[in-house]
Design a protein around this motif. Structure first.
Motif, mmCIF file in Angstrom:
data_model
loop_
_atom_site.group_PDB
_atom_site.id
_atom_site.type_symbol
_atom_site.label_atom_id
_atom_site.label_comp_id
_atom_site.label_asym_id
_atom_site.label_seq_id
_atom_site.Cartn_x
_atom_site.Cartn_y
_atom_site.Cartn_z
ATOM 1 N N ASN A 84 13.734 -7.018 -10.164
ATOM 2 C CA ASN A 84 12.311 -6.751 -10.302
ATOM 3 C C ASN A 84 11.532 -7.884 -9.636
ATOM 4 O O ASN A 84 11.378 -8.962 -10.203
ATOM 5 C CB ASN A 84 11.945 -6.652 -11.788
ATOM 6 N N LEU A 85 11.053 -7.625 -8.417
ATOM 7 C CA LEU A 85 10.340 -8.645 -7.648
ATOM 8 C C LEU A 85 8.924 -8.192 -7.343
ATOM 9 O O LEU A 85 8.397 -8.430 -6.252
ATOM 10 C CB LEU A 85 11.096 -8.945 -6.340
ATOM 11 N N GLY A 86 8.289 -7.528 -8.273
ATOM 12 C CA GLY A 86 6.938 -7.035 -8.058
ATOM 13 C C GLY A 86 5.969 -8.171 -7.766
ATOM 14 O O GLY A 86 5.896 -9.152 -8.504
ATOM 15 N N GLN A 116 3.409 -1.218 4.035
ATOM 16 C CA GLN A 116 2.934 -1.651 5.346
ATOM 17 C C GLN A 116 4.039 -2.486 6.002
ATOM 18 O O GLN A 116 4.421 -3.528 5.461
ATOM 19 C CB GLN A 116 1.665 -2.485 5.233
ATOM 20 N N VAL A 117 4.542 -2.010 7.146
ATOM 21 C CA VAL A 117 5.611 -2.714 7.859
ATOM 22 C C VAL A 117 5.074 -3.103 9.235
ATOM 23 O O VAL A 117 4.738 -2.230 10.041
ATOM 24 C CB VAL A 117 6.867 -1.838 7.996
ATOM 25 N N ALA A 146 5.304 -6.361 -3.133
ATOM 26 C CA ALA A 146 5.892 -7.598 -2.628
ATOM 27 C C ALA A 146 5.382 -7.882 -1.214
ATOM 28 O O ALA A 146 5.022 -6.968 -0.467
ATOM 29 C CB ALA A 146 7.408 -7.492 -2.633
ATOM 30 N N THR A 147 5.388 -9.157 -0.854
ATOM 31 C CA THR A 147 5.037 -9.577 0.497
ATOM 32 C C THR A 147 6.219 -10.308 1.092
ATOM 33 O O THR A 147 6.576 -11.397 0.630
ATOM 34 C CB THR A 147 3.804 -10.493 0.497
ATOM 35 N N ARG A 149 3.613 -0.106 -1.831
ATOM 36 C CA ARG A 149 2.555 -1.081 -1.561
ATOM 37 C C ARG A 149 3.087 -2.442 -1.129
ATOM 38 O O ARG A 149 2.364 -3.449 -1.169
ATOM 39 C CB ARG A 149 1.622 -1.227 -2.767
ATOM 40 N N ALA A 150 4.331 -2.494 -0.719
ATOM 41 C CA ALA A 150 4.885 -3.750 -0.216
ATOM 42 C C ALA A 150 4.416 -3.994 1.216
ATOM 43 O O ALA A 150 4.096 -3.061 1.952
ATOM 44 C CB ALA A 150 6.410 -3.725 -0.272
#
Length: 619
Positions: A204-206, A281-282, A231-232, A257-258
Motif C-alpha cells: 500500500n503506497l498510496g 498520468q504517464v 503515487a508519484t 491517479r498515479a
C-alpha cells in the motif's frame, strides 16, 4: 551526566562488561549467544560512558542475546547501534528518538517500533526477521534504508521520509506493507520480494513520492492488492515478470491517479484481479508486452485504463481472460495490440471508446473472442485490423459508432463472425478485402474519402447490401459520391440506380407499383435509353397495326393523309398535337389499342419527368 535505568557498572555480567568497555571506541564485540540486557544498551546509547577522544563511540554486537526491552523513547543519542546475528526476546522501541545510525542485521526480534525516529544516516535491517512487524510511521532517515532479505509481519511506514534509496530486495512480508504519503529521495527496489495478504492489501503506497526508479521485478510476487493510488514515480515503475494475484474479487494492481515517468510491465502475470489505471498520468509510455491477465469477475475489465494519458501504449502479445478497457484516454503516439489474444465471449473483448490517439493503432494478428468497441475514438493515423480473428459477443464483432480514423484497414484472416457497425464513422482511406467482408455490415452515416482496393460498382454494391437493418439511403449516396469524385460517373449512376431498386422493397404497395414502372421505363432516370426503347417498340407495334388496317377518318374529304407512324406517335406523345389523332376514328380492337398507346405515352412522360427531376435535384 544522569544515567537512565539506574544501571550499575558493578552489576554488569561479563558479556555486558565487554560491551560497556568497547563502547567508547565503537569496537565490535563477539558474544556467541551470551546475554545482554536491553537496558544496558539503552544506557550506553544515552551516554552512560563517555566516548574516547579521537574515536567514534557506539554499540557493535555480534551473536548477542538481548533480554528485556530495548527502549529509547523521545531521547537523543550521539552514538549508533549495530547489531548483527543477534536475538531479541522482547520488542525494540525507538519512538521519537534521534540516532546517528541504526543497523540491525540478520537479527531476530518480535517487533521493531521506530515511529517518528530520526536518523542522521543509515537504517539497515538487512536479513532480519521481525515476526510481529515493523513500525516506521513518521520516521526520517537521512541516508538509505536497507531491508534486503528480511522476513517480517505487517509494515507501517506512513509519512516515512528516506533521503536516500530504499532497498527491499528479496523481502518476505506476511500482512500489509503500508507506506502512505511516504517520500523516497532515491530509488525503491522490491526486486524478488514476496508479499502475502490474500483478500487484502499487500503493498500500500498510496500518495508516495519516489524520486528514483521503482523496481518490482525479477521474481516479485504479491498475493493481495498492490495499491499505488495517487503515487508519484518521477522515473520508472518496473513490474517486468512480476506475479500478482488478488484471490478475493477485486483489484490486483491499482494505479489510479498515479503519476509515472515510464511504466514497464513486460510479461507481467496477474493470476486473478484487475489492473486499474483510472486517471493515471504517464509521461513516457506504458509497456505491457506479453502480459498475462486473468480477471476476478465476469463483469469487471481485467485491464481498466480510463481517463488516462500517456505517450504510447504497448500491449503486444498480451493474453487476457476478460475485457481490456481503454476509455476516454489520450495517447500521444501509438497503441500496439498486435498478436494479442483477448477472450471475453459474453461481452466486450477490447473497448477503445472515446480515446484520442495521435498516430496509429496496430492490431495485426489480433485474436478476439468478444466485441471490439471503437465508439467515438479519434485516431490520427492508421487503425490496422490486419490478419485478425474476430468472434463477436451477442452477434456484434465490431462496434465503431462515430469512429474517426485517418486510415482504417479491415482485412481479417477469416470472415468476421458477427456484425460490424461503422455507423457515422469518418474515415480517410478505408482498406478492405472482398474475400473477407463481414456477413453483416452497417455503414449508415459513414463517410470516407477513398476505398482500397479500387473495385467496380458491381463489387461494392454487394458490400452495401450486407446491412442487417435493411435499406438505408446514405451508404448508397456516399458510395456514389466517391465514384463521382474519382471520375467514375458510370459507376456512380450504377450505385444510384441500385439504391432506387433497393428502396422499392421498403415502400407501400401503391408506391412500389409506381416505382417499378419507373424502373421498367427509365431505370429511375439512370437508364434513359429504356424510354427510347419502349417508345420504339410501341411506335413499331402501332405503325404495323395501323399500317395494315388504317382507321376511318372522322370527316371524309377533310382528313389529312394518314401516316401510321405519325398517328402512333401522336397517340404516344400527349403534350404534342401532330394533327393525326383527332382526324381519325379507330373502332373495335384498334380503338382499345389507341387507348393503350395513349396510356403508355402518359406513363412514359411521367416516368421520364420523374427521372429527370431526380437527376437535376442531385446536381
Amino acid at each position: 551526566m544522569g544515567v537512565p535505568f539506574l544501571v550499575d557498572e558493578n552489576e554488569l555480567s561479563d558479556a555486558e562488561r565487554l560491551v560497556w568497555r568497547a563502547y567508547p571506541v565503537g569496537e565490535r564485540v563477539q558474544l556467541d549467544g551470551a546475554e545482554v540486557r536491553g537496558e544496558v544498551l539503552a544506557a550506553l546509547l544515552l551516554g552512560a560512558v563517555p566516548p574516547r577522544p579521537g574515536y567514534a563511540s557506539g554499540i557493535s554486537l555480534r551473536g548477542a542475546r538481548v533480554t528485556g526491552r530495548l527502549r529509547l523513547k523521545g531521547a537523543a543519542a550521539e552514538a549508533g547501534l549495530h547489531c548483527t546475528d543477534c536475538e531479541f526476546d522482547d520488542k525494540v522501541e525507538f519512538v521519537d528518538a534521534n540516532l546517528r545510525t541504526l543497523r540491525i542485521e540478520r537479527c531476530r526480534l518480535p517487533l521493531l517500533v521506530c515511529s517518528r525516529l530520526r536518523l542522521d544516516g543509515l537504517l539497515n535491517l538487512e536479513g532480519s526477521e521481525i515476526e510481529q512487524g515493523l513500525w516506521l510511521d513518521g520516521a526520517h532517515v537521512g541516508g538509505p534504508l536497507v531491508m534486503n532479505g528480511m522476513r517480517l509481519g505487517p509494515v507501517l511506514a506512513d509519512r516515512l521520509t528516506v533521503e536516500g534509496r530504499l532497498d527491499a530486495r528479496n523481502l518476505k512480508v506476511q500482512g500489509e506493507f503500508r507506506a502512505h504519503n511516504a517520500h523516497i529521495g532515491g530509488s525503491l527496489n522490491f526486486s524478488g520480494s514476496r508479499m502475502s495478504n490474500p483478500g487484502g492489501i499487500a503493498l500500500n503506497l498510496g500518495g508516495i513520492t519516489v524520486e528514483g526508479g521503482v523496481w518490482c521485478w525479477r521474481g516479485f510476487e504479491a498475493q493481495g492488492t498492490l495499491r499505488l493510488i495517487g503515487a508519484t514515480f518521477t522515473a520508472n515503475l518496473n513490474l517486468d515478470g512480476a506475479r500478482l494475484s488478488q484471490p478475493g474479487e477485486g483489484t490486483a494492481l491499482n494505479l489510479d491517479r498515479a503519476s509515472i515517468g515510464h511504466f514497464v510491465a513486460q510479461d507481467l502475470q496477474v493470476g486473478a484481479g484487475q489492473v486499474s489505471m483510472r486517471g493515471t498520468q504517464v509521461s513516457d509510455g506504458v509497456d505491457m508486452r506479453g502480459a498475462v491477465l486473468v480477471g476476478s469477475g465476469p463483469d469487471e475489465p481485467v485491464l481498466a485504463i480510463d481517463n488516462a494519458s500517456m505517450a504510447y501504449l504497448e500491449l503486444r502479445n498480451i493474453r487476457a481472460s476478460g475485457e481490456v478497457m481503454i476509455r476516454a484516454c489520450r495517447v500521444e503516439n501509438r497503441i500496439w495490440l498486435s498478436g494479442a489474444d483477448v477472450r471475453n465471449p459474453e461481452g466486450n473483448a477490447v473497448r477503445l471508446n472515446r480515446t484520442e490517439v495521435g498516430a496509429d493503432v496496430f492490431c495485426r494478428g489480433l485474436t478476439l473472442e468478444g466485441t471490439l468497441r471503437l465508439s467515438r475514438s479519434r485516431i490520427g493515423g492508421l487503425l490496422e485490423l490486419d490478419d485478425v480473428r474476430l468472434s463477436g459477443a451477442a452477434s456484434t464483432a465490431i462496434f465503431g459508432h462515430a469512429l474517426q480514423a485517418g486510415e482504417f484497414k479491415l482485412v481479417p484472416a477469416q470472415p468476421v463472425q458477427g456484425t460490424v457497425f461503422l455507423n457515422h464513422a469518418q474515415i480517410g482511406v478505408l482498406h478492405d478485402d472482398p474475400v473477407s467482408w463481414p456477413t453483416e455490415l452497417v455503414l449508415t452515416g459513414t463517410r470516407y474519402d477513398a476505398l482500397e482496393p479500387r473495385l467496380p460498382a458491381g463489387e461494392r454494391l454487394r458490400w452495401l447490401t450486407r446491412n442487417p437493418e435493411g435499406y438505408e439511403s446514405q451508404p448508397y449516396e456516399q458510395l456514389a459520391n466517391y465514384y463521382a469524385a474519382t471520375g467514375q460517373n458510370a459507376d456512380a449512376r450504377k450505385v444510384l440506380y441500385a439504391k432506387e431498386r433497393h428502396r422499392q422493397g421498403t415502400e407501400t404497395r401503391v408506391i412500389r407499383g409506381w416505382s417499378r414502372l419507373q424502373d421498367i421505363t427509365t431505370g429511375y432516370g439512370y437508364r434513359p435509353w429504356r424510354a427510347l426503347l419502349w417508345l420504339g417498340v410501341l411506335l413499331t407495334m402501332g405503325g404495323l397495326v395501323y399500317g395494315f388496317s388504317p382507321p376511318a377518318p372522322l370527316k371524309r374529304g377533310e382528313a389529312p393523309h394518314f401516316n401510321p407512324v405519325i398517328y402512333t406517335l401522336d397517340l404516344l406523345i400527349p403534350i404534342v398535337d401532330l394533327g393525326q389523332e383527332r382526324a381519325f376514328n379507330p373502332a373495335g380492337a384498334h380503338q382499345w389499342l389507341s387507348y393503350t398507346l395513349v396510356a403508355a405515352g402518359w406513363v412514359l412522360t411521367a416516368t421520364v419527368a420523374a427521372g429527370a427531376a431526380r437527376i437535376v435535384s442531385r446536381r
